[in-house]
Enzyme design. Structure first.
Site, PDB file in Angstrom:
ATOM      1  N   ASP A  95       0.868  -1.188   0.000  1.00  0.00           N
ATOM      2  CA  ASP A  95       0.000   0.000   0.000  1.00  0.00           C
ATOM      3  C   ASP A  95       0.899   1.230   0.000  1.00  0.00           C
ATOM      4  O   ASP A  95       2.072   1.129  -0.350  1.00  0.00           O
ATOM      5  CB  ASP A  95      -0.966  -0.022   1.186  1.00  0.00           C
ATOM      6  CG  ASP A  95      -2.294   0.667   0.877  1.00  0.00           C
ATOM      7  OD1 ASP A  95      -2.262   1.861   0.540  1.00  0.00           O
ATOM      8  OD2 ASP A  95      -3.360   0.028   0.982  1.00  0.00           O
TER       9      ASP A  95
ATOM     10  N   HIS B 278       2.154   1.562  -3.118  1.00  0.00           N
ATOM     11  CA  HIS B 278       1.400   2.543  -3.895  1.00  0.00           C
ATOM     12  C   HIS B 278       2.103   3.891  -3.992  1.00  0.00           C
ATOM     13  O   HIS B 278       1.485   4.882  -4.369  1.00  0.00           O
ATOM     14  CB  HIS B 278       0.000   2.727  -3.298  1.00  0.00           C
ATOM     15  CG  HIS B 278      -0.855   1.510  -3.397  1.00  0.00           C
ATOM     16  ND1 HIS B 278      -2.124   1.439  -2.837  1.00  0.00           N
ATOM     17  CD2 HIS B 278      -0.647   0.299  -3.985  1.00  0.00           C
ATOM     18  CE1 HIS B 278      -2.644   0.248  -3.069  1.00  0.00           C
ATOM     19  NE2 HIS B 278      -1.761  -0.462  -3.766  1.00  0.00           N
TER      20      HIS B 278
END
EC number: 3.2.1.15
Length: 380
Positions: A215, A237
């Site tokens: 993430d 991410h």
């Protein structure tokens, strides 16, 4: 022989008795327990003992601690200027709950990892591919909340169930050389394993961090004067602002990401403003960022985030101003079916940008950019 006393004599005698002070036993103050310079805790009872004793020790050493299931290693009542040292392996027993597994608060606190020390909650026991979106309930790992004028040095964190480090309510926090290694989650169902989530904080400096996860490497949701530099981000991410909007605090001001690498990630640089919400994103700088192996978006700036990228109506309630993006190297960095640069702004909601020496290629040009400031471009 008995002599009777007259009224005057009786009065004089009584007056003398009343005037004589009564001798009571002397009392002394209870002894004050001296604060010990150093306390060491270990084993399965160490976490509870450390929590009970946290106000009594100037230096707390946690050596091979095992934290019982469903409980927090709670150091939220530390005296000012306490030092906390982790030695060996700190581990946690399994339970499905929200956490956090570790919590530290205080003023002037120094938190250190000794050479070779690991904080390992063995998150694989919770990983099911759903993260915090479903499946088993997973505990968040480390609440670094309400830390003022404090430092965190050389912590090695491995395999968190979900989010790793939550920074909230902090002012004057410096983090150096922290490693968050959730790389095992790539093939084992790790999800929502954010590295650093930052909110409602100011004067936060993170240098030399290494984050391997699934993430955001860093997500700044609100706060002022925040710097992330010399970092390595892989598997997640990327370097993110937001999502901003819909929180108690919806202002991001003066945030700098510099001299860092993002690789093997979904995004490189991302700024997310929620559709239909209000707030402000101001004074954000990305400088000296190197991108490698980005699958979806090299640079993504959106004012229509709605739980997913580019999902909502484009709105102007969260302007993005005084943005600087410079010296971004990403030649051939984006996968061929990804997008190099995406900018979607509301009417008059993106202004006073600086954009220079940006090279992000390898993917496609996005054909639906909106209201792009004149200095920037969606074309490569």
């Amino acid at each position: 022989m008995f002599y009777a006393l007259g009224p005057l004599a009786l009065f004089a005698f009584a007056t003398e008795v009343m005037a004589t002070p009564v001798a009571y036993p002397m009392t002394t103050a209870s002894p004050t327990l001296a604060k010990r310079d150093s306390c060491t805790f270990s084993g399965s009872d160490g976490a509870a003992s450390a929590s009970r004793s946290q106000t009594d020790c100037a230096t707390i050493t946690l050596s091979d601690i095992t934290v019982p299931s469903g409980t927090t290693l709670d150091l939220s009542d530390l005296e000012d200027d306490t030092t906390v040292i982790f030695e060996g392996t700190t581990s946690w027993e399994y339970e499905e709950w929200d956490g956090p597994l570790l919590q530290i608060k205080g003023n002037g606190i120094t938190i250190k990892g000794a050479d070779g020390a690991k904080l390992n909650p063995d998150g694989s026991r919770w990983w099911d591919g759903e993260g915090s979106n479903g499946g088993v309930t997973k505990p968040k790992f480390f609440y670094a909340h309400d830390l003022t004028d404090s430092t965190i040095q050389n912590l090695y964190i491995e395999n968190t169930p979900v989010q790793a480090v939550s920074i909230n309510g902090c002012d004057g926090l410096t983090i150096t050389d922290m490693t968050i290694d959730n790389s095992a989650g790539d093939d084992a169902g790790g999800h929502n394993t954010d590295g650093f989530d930052i909110g409602e904080s100011s004067n936060v400096v993170i240098t030399g961090a290494k984050v391997y996860n699934q993430d955001d490497c860093v997500a700044v949701n609100s706060g002022t004067s925040i710097t992330f530099s010399g970092g390595t981000c892989s598997g997640g991410h990327g370097l993110s602002i937001g999502s901003v909007g819909g929180r108690d605090d919806n202002t991001v001001d003066t945030v700098t990401f510099k001299d860092s690498t993002v690789s093997n990630s979904v995004n490189g640089i991302r700024i997310k403003a929620k559709s239909g919400e209000t707030g402000e994103i101001k004074g954000v700088t990305y400088s000296g960022i190197s991108l490698e192996s980005i699958s979806d978006y090299g640079i993504l700036i959106e004012q229509n985030y709605d739980g997913g990228d580019l999902d909502g109506e484009v709105t102007s309630g969260i302007p993005i101003t005084d943005l600087t993006i410079e010296n971004i190297s990403g030649s051939g960095a984006v996968d061929s079916d990804g997008y190099n640069i995406v900018i979607v702004c509301g009417d008059d909601a993106c202004s006073n940008w600086t954009w220079s020496d940006v090279e992000v290629t390898g993917g496609e040009d996005y054909g639906s950019c909106e209201n792009v400031p004149s200095v920037a471009s969606c074309s490569t």
